[in-house]
Each structure stands twice: as C-alpha cells, then as structure tokens.
Design a protein around this motif. Structure first.
Motif, PDB file in Angstrom:
ATOM      1  N   ILE A 197       0.858  -1.178   0.000  1.00 25.47           N
ATOM      2  CA  ILE A 197       0.000   0.000   0.000  1.00 25.47           C
ATOM      3  C   ILE A 197       0.898   1.233   0.000  1.00 25.47           C
ATOM      4  N   PRO A 198       1.037   1.933  -1.112  1.00 28.82           N
ATOM      5  CA  PRO A 198       2.046   2.994  -1.205  1.00 28.82           C
ATOM      6  C   PRO A 198       1.870   4.103  -0.179  1.00 28.82           C
ATOM      7  N   TYR A 199       0.616   4.483   0.118  1.00 29.56           N
ATOM      8  CA  TYR A 199       0.404   5.614   1.024  1.00 29.56           C
ATOM      9  C   TYR A 199       0.501   5.222   2.498  1.00 29.56           C
ATOM     10  N   PHE A 200       0.901   3.986   2.789  1.00 28.20           N
ATOM     11  CA  PHE A 200       1.256   3.640   4.165  1.00 28.20           C
ATOM     12  C   PHE A 200       2.596   4.259   4.540  1.00 28.20           C
ATOM     13  N   ASN A 201       3.336   4.693   3.537  1.00 30.88           N
ATOM     14  CA  ASN A 201       4.538   5.497   3.781  1.00 30.88           C
ATOM     15  C   ASN A 201       4.108   6.936   4.019  1.00 30.88           C
ATOM     16  N   GLU A 202       4.590   7.553   5.070  1.00 27.48           N
ATOM     17  CA  GLU A 202       4.099   8.874   5.457  1.00 27.48           C
ATOM     18  C   GLU A 202       4.345   9.928   4.383  1.00 27.48           C
ATOM     19  N   ASN A 203       5.520   9.930   3.787  1.00 25.51           N
ATOM     20  CA  ASN A 203       5.804  10.922   2.742  1.00 25.51           C
ATOM     21  C   ASN A 203       4.894  10.724   1.536  1.00 25.51           C
ATOM     22  N   THR A 204       4.658   9.472   1.167  1.00 27.07           N
ATOM     23  CA  THR A 204       3.775   9.188   0.040  1.00 27.07           C
ATOM     24  C   THR A 204       2.336   9.564   0.374  1.00 27.07           C
ATOM     25  N   TYR A 205       1.948   9.361   1.620  1.00 27.66           N
ATOM     26  CA  TYR A 205       0.601   9.746   2.054  1.00 27.66           C
ATOM     27  C   TYR A 205       0.369  11.235   1.810  1.00 27.66           C
ATOM     28  N   TYR A 206       1.325  12.050   2.204  1.00 24.23           N
ATOM     29  CA  TYR A 206       1.141  13.494   2.041  1.00 24.23           C
ATOM     30  C   TYR A 206       1.252  13.919   0.568  1.00 24.23           C
ATOM     31  N   LYS A 207       1.996  13.161  -0.222  1.00 25.77           N
ATOM     32  CA  LYS A 207       2.008  13.417  -1.666  1.00 25.77           C
ATOM     33  C   LYS A 207       0.626  13.141  -2.243  1.00 25.77           C
ATOM     34  N   LEU A 208       0.025  12.020  -1.847  1.00 22.39           N
ATOM     35  CA  LEU A 208      -1.323  11.688  -2.311  1.00 22.39           C
ATOM     36  C   LEU A 208      -2.334  12.703  -1.807  1.00 22.39           C
ATOM     37  N   GLN A 209      -2.192  13.130  -0.585  1.00 20.48           N
ATOM     38  CA  GLN A 209      -3.100  14.138  -0.031  1.00 20.48           C
ATOM     39  C   GLN A 209      -3.059  15.412  -0.863  1.00 20.48           C
ATOM     40  N   SER A 210      -1.877  15.828  -1.251  1.00 18.53           N
ATOM     41  CA  SER A 210      -1.735  17.030  -2.068  1.00 18.53           C
ATOM     42  C   SER A 210      -2.425  16.860  -3.415  1.00 18.53           C
ATOM     43  N   ILE A 211      -2.310  15.667  -4.004  1.00 17.84           N
ATOM     44  CA  ILE A 211      -2.971  15.401  -5.293  1.00 17.84           C
ATOM     45  C   ILE A 211      -4.488  15.478  -5.130  1.00 17.84           C
ATOM     46  N   LEU A 212      -5.006  14.865  -4.079  1.00 16.37           N
ATOM     47  CA  LEU A 212      -6.451  14.827  -3.879  1.00 16.37           C
ATOM     48  C   LEU A 212      -7.021  16.203  -3.560  1.00 16.37           C
ATOM     49  N   GLN A 213      -6.235  17.021  -2.899  1.00 17.96           N
ATOM     50  CA  GLN A 213      -6.722  18.351  -2.529  1.00 17.96           C
ATOM     51  C   GLN A 213      -6.938  19.253  -3.739  1.00 17.96           C
ATOM     52  N   SER A 214      -6.330  18.901  -4.843  1.00 11.95           N
ATOM     53  CA  SER A 214      -6.541  19.666  -6.078  1.00 11.95           C
ATOM     54  C   SER A 214      -7.329  18.856  -7.105  1.00 11.95           C
ATOM     55  N   SER A 215      -8.074  17.842  -6.619  1.00  8.21           N
ATOM     56  CA  SER A 215      -8.837  16.965  -7.498  1.00  8.21           C
ATOM     57  C   SER A 215     -10.288  16.891  -7.047  1.00  8.21           C
ATOM     58  N   ASN A 216     -11.114  16.282  -7.880  1.00  6.98           N
ATOM     59  CA  ASN A 216     -12.496  15.993  -7.549  1.00  6.98           C
ATOM     60  C   ASN A 216     -12.704  14.481  -7.557  1.00  6.98           C
ATOM     61  N   PHE A 217     -13.838  14.035  -7.021  1.00  8.82           N
ATOM     62  CA  PHE A 217     -14.141  12.612  -7.075  1.00  8.82           C
ATOM     63  C   PHE A 217     -14.115  12.131  -8.526  1.00  8.82           C
ATOM     64  N   PRO A 218     -13.653  10.914  -8.752  1.00  9.27           N
ATOM     65  CA  PRO A 218     -13.603  10.402 -10.129  1.00  9.27           C
ATOM     66  C   PRO A 218     -14.988  10.058 -10.658  1.00  9.27           C
ATOM     67  N   ALA A 219     -15.071   9.876 -11.962  1.00  9.94           N
ATOM     68  CA  ALA A 219     -16.279   9.311 -12.551  1.00  9.94           C
ATOM     69  C   ALA A 219     -16.409   7.875 -12.078  1.00  9.94           C
ATOM     70  N   PHE A 220     -17.623   7.501 -11.637  1.00 13.81           N
ATOM     71  CA  PHE A 220     -17.872   6.144 -11.135  1.00 13.81           C
ATOM     72  C   PHE A 220     -18.985   5.508 -11.944  1.00 13.81           C
ATOM     73  N   TYR A 221     -18.710   4.319 -12.470  1.00 16.44           N
ATOM     74  CA  TYR A 221     -19.692   3.562 -13.233  1.00 16.44           C
ATOM     75  C   TYR A 221     -20.089   2.330 -12.422  1.00 16.44           C
ATOM     76  N   ASN A 222     -21.326   2.299 -11.964  1.00 21.19           N
ATOM     77  CA  ASN A 222     -21.815   1.194 -11.138  1.00 21.19           C
ATOM     78  C   ASN A 222     -22.296   0.074 -12.065  1.00 21.19           C
ATOM     79  N   CYS A 223     -21.345  -0.746 -12.499  1.00 15.32           N
ATOM     80  CA  CYS A 223     -21.687  -1.773 -13.488  1.00 15.32           C
ATOM     81  C   CYS A 223     -20.681  -2.913 -13.463  1.00 15.32           C
ATOM     82  N   ASN A 224     -21.094  -4.005 -14.068  1.00 17.52           N
ATOM     83  CA  ASN A 224     -20.232  -5.132 -14.360  1.00 17.52           C
ATOM     84  C   ASN A 224     -19.292  -4.756 -15.505  1.00 17.52           C
ATOM     85  N   LEU A 225     -18.109  -5.349 -15.540  1.00 12.92           N
ATOM     86  CA  LEU A 225     -17.160  -5.063 -16.619  1.00 12.92           C
ATOM     87  C   LEU A 225     -17.789  -5.270 -17.997  1.00 12.92           C
ATOM     88  N   LEU A 226     -18.589  -6.316 -18.146  1.00 11.75           N
ATOM     89  CA  LEU A 226     -19.151  -6.626 -19.461  1.00 11.75           C
ATOM     90  C   LEU A 226     -20.156  -5.578 -19.926  1.00 11.75           C
TER      91      LEU A 226
END
Length: 246
Positions: A133-162
């Motif tokens: 789990i990459p963000y179990f590393n503290e430095n990576t966690y804060y890198k991910l936090q910075s990315i998310l703070q300038s992002s929005n929730f992703p598009a989510f498709y509630n469906c089967n792959l097919l």
C-alpha cells in the motif's frame, strides 16, 4: 450491496514496470480504491472507476475524504488500528462527505452497526507487513493528499465489466481489471474479443495468484502476455496483460 475490501491484496507497486501511467487516462476497477490512488501517485492525469458493488463507492468516498483532510496519524488510526471503528475521527470527516455517503454511515450508527461490518473479513492482513500500500509510507501519504486536494471525485460507473461500454465510450491509455475475469464465466478467446472493444491499448486483463499450465497456454494462444511478479500474500503472483500499442 456486498461487503468491501479495506485494502488491495495486489502488488500494485509492480504495475509501473508494465504500464506507463505518466499523464495517462486510466480505467480501473474500484475495489478498495487502492488501484485508483496508486495510478494517481504514478502520474495519471485522469482515473475513472467502475464496480458492480455500490457499497465500494461509499467506502471509497470515506477513504478518499479521509486522505484529503486527515493527518497521516489520524488516517492510520482509523483505517488500520481501529479498522474504521473510530467515531471521533468520523465526526471530523463527516462534514466533508457528500450527503448520500454521510447518510449511509450515519444510518450504520443509528442501527448500532460498526463501520467495520461493511468489510470483508475472510482475508486477514497483517498491517505491519502491508508494504504493497504505497500511502502507508508517510511521505507518500502526504504526496497523495496534495494530489487529492486539487482533485475531484472520479467518474464512477456502477456496473459489471461486461456492461462498461454502455456507460463510457472514452478512450483510455491503461485499464486495470484485477481478477474480474474469474467471475465472468468466460474463456480467454471470448475475453480477448470483449477487451478488443474497449478503446485502450494497454490492459491488465487479470491479476491472479494461481495460473495452471492449461490456462497459460490458452491466454498465450489468444494474444495475451503473462508476467510473474512478487506477491503480497504469496511468494509470487501473475498478471496477464493485453497490449495493442498505438
């Protein structure tokens, strides 16, 4: 709704060896959300997610919001040490959650159910060894936090792959399909035909712990490649890829 995985059991750190995430558009199964977070950390510019289990989306939004607003210590306390069951930290997160997600978790509280009750319990992780789990590393966690703070929730498709092509006609650079193949009642030939309809040149078609010789021959005979990588729960795992280079 089915129960959810708290964290991935896949060696997602190995994926950049096979796929170029830099500035990429990615389609991934949602699951625990860790493929999504890993793709962002590896440079993806956009990541869409899909899952047949709508509960995975509620769990993902809780985790996404937690990484976005909590300190590393608070996140690890709630999601690892307390296995989601920390209502004081939830109270800190609650005001940032969308109403639908807030209502769901509030309802669990009113029913006297723990948050951990939504998680699959038949796979037991030793968190001290979860170095996949990459963000179990503290430095990576804060890198991910910075990315998310300038992002929005992703598009989510509630469906089967097919059914994914009914929901999105976008083109992607990389698709991560985990072990969904095992649930499709499909064969490598038909699977190849289906994947060829997705507008994506690089696909992780299957992540699996076990692949017998007959299966290997079938996949290889239908244009897939097979790679053995270090495992998380086992000594080694397999990823089956399909490449249609532009």
């Amino acid at each position: 709704m089915e129960k959810v995985y708290g964290f991935t059991n896949e060696n997602i750190d190995a994926f950049p060896e096979f796929f170029n995430f830099d500035n990429a558009s990615v389609l991934t199964v949602l699951g625990s959300g860790d493929q999504y977070f890993s793709a962002l950390l590896n440079g993806a510019k956009n990541v869409d997610v899909f899952d047949i289990n709508y509960l995975a989306w509620y769990h993902f939004i809780l985790k996404y919001t937690a990484i976005k607003v909590l300190s590393y210590e608070e996140f690890m306390q709630m999601f690892v040490s307390d296995n989601l069951d920390n209502l004081s930290i939830y109270a800190k997160l609650r005001k940032y959650l969308p109403d639908e997600v807030k209502y769901f978790f509030d309802k669990l509280i009113s029913l006297g159910r723990t948050f951990s009750s939504i998680k699959i319990k038949n796979i037991i992780f030793d968190n001290a060894k979860m170095n996949n789990i990459p963000y179990f590393n503290e430095n990576t966690y804060y890198k991910l936090q910075s990315i998310l703070q300038s992002s929005n929730f992703p598009a989510f498709y509630n469906c089967n792959l097919l059914d994914i092509l009914k929901f999105t006609k976008k083109s992607y650079d990389v698709a991560l399909l985990s072990n969904i193949y095992h649930y499709l009642n499909n064969n490598p030939s038909d699977y190849h035909d289906f994947l060829s309809k997705i507008n994506c040149p690089e696909i992780l078609a299957l992540y699996t712990w076990i692949l017998n010789e007959e299966e290997k021959c079938e996949f290889l005979g239908n244009g897939f490649d097979i790679h053995q990588i270090p495992g998380v729960l086992h000594e080694s795992d397999y990823i089956v890829t399909l490449s249609r280079k532009k």
